[in-house]
Design a protein around this motif. Sequence first.
Motif, PDB file in Angstrom:
ATOM      1  N   GLU A 124     -22.088 -16.563  50.151  1.00 49.98           N
ATOM      2  CA  GLU A 124     -21.264 -16.712  48.950  1.00 49.98           C
ATOM      3  C   GLU A 124     -20.034 -15.806  48.987  1.00 49.98           C
ATOM      4  O   GLU A 124     -18.981 -16.148  48.449  1.00 49.98           O
ATOM      5  N   LEU A 140     -18.317 -26.606  54.520  1.00 50.01           N
ATOM      6  CA  LEU A 140     -19.741 -26.332  54.679  1.00 50.01           C
ATOM      7  C   LEU A 140     -20.262 -27.244  55.791  1.00 50.01           C
ATOM      8  O   LEU A 140     -20.153 -28.470  55.692  1.00 50.01           O
ATOM      9  N   GLU A 149     -29.018 -24.274  50.735  1.00 48.25           N
ATOM     10  CA  GLU A 149     -27.851 -23.397  50.867  1.00 48.25           C
ATOM     11  C   GLU A 149     -26.566 -24.173  50.587  1.00 48.25           C
ATOM     12  O   GLU A 149     -25.652 -23.647  49.937  1.00 48.25           O
ATOM     13  N   LEU A 153     -24.056 -23.069  47.635  1.00 49.32           N
ATOM     14  CA  LEU A 153     -22.690 -22.691  47.999  1.00 49.32           C
ATOM     15  C   LEU A 153     -21.665 -23.651  47.402  1.00 49.32           C
ATOM     16  O   LEU A 153     -20.598 -23.232  46.947  1.00 49.32           O
TER      17      LEU A 153
END
Length: 272
Positions: A124, A140, A149, A153
Amino acid sequence: MNILEKIIARKQIEISESKKHKSVSALENESLFSRKTISLATALRSASSPQIISEFKRKSPSKGIINDQVLPENVTSDYVNAGAVGLSVLTDTDFFGGSFDDFLKARQANPGIPMLRKDFIVDEYQLYEAKSIGADIILLIAACLKPSEIAALSQKAHQLGLEVLLEVHNAEELEQSIGDHIDIVGVNNRNLKTFETSIETSVSLSELIPASFVKISESGLKDADTIVKLYQHGYKGFLIGETFMKTANPGAALADLQQDLTQHSNLNPLVL
């Protein structure tokens, strides 16, 4: 350990060091943190022809040095003048030769265009970094993140006003990783574990990406014919770096490609 695993292991060390030197509060106090972000997804969704997202990349693990003779502010300005819909700038230093300095110079030279922080986001903290250097979009990569995750995120990125580009390489990654906080789905034609490239990756995944998501194709894109083929499969944006960067004048290389796309449109008006 494959190259992706090596990159992520190094990234974890890098993040730990960065946290010691600059707190989240310090990042929030950077002058660019409060700037209003620009939507790449909106620009792509409304486009009626293929759009190029041009990348500034000095080197890569598979190719080594690509181009270390040009300046980010010059190249990215030339990209914008040649019609790029967005910019991508590498910020990974060890494996891609990028830096925050490269990104900041490109940002200063091109305040009105959406910019992607191209890096391996696993924490983060990196979202705050991205906001502090003037990024509009973060990447990502499904291959190096768990679905949980990615969800956490991407949600945090939206809270910070950042758009999210989810990068996938196969149907399994797509199915497991896609979610409400994803703005753009990018299909990387390069396998990050083997670095082999195949345009058919984008073709095969095109029908599996829900129509509600803007989709882009990444890696191995070199000519107008390939781009038009993928545009016909629903891809709106095309992220291109190496093809341009390996030339002496990356901006001119983009201009040449844009001309080829225009000629293709003139010859085949029903295609675009």
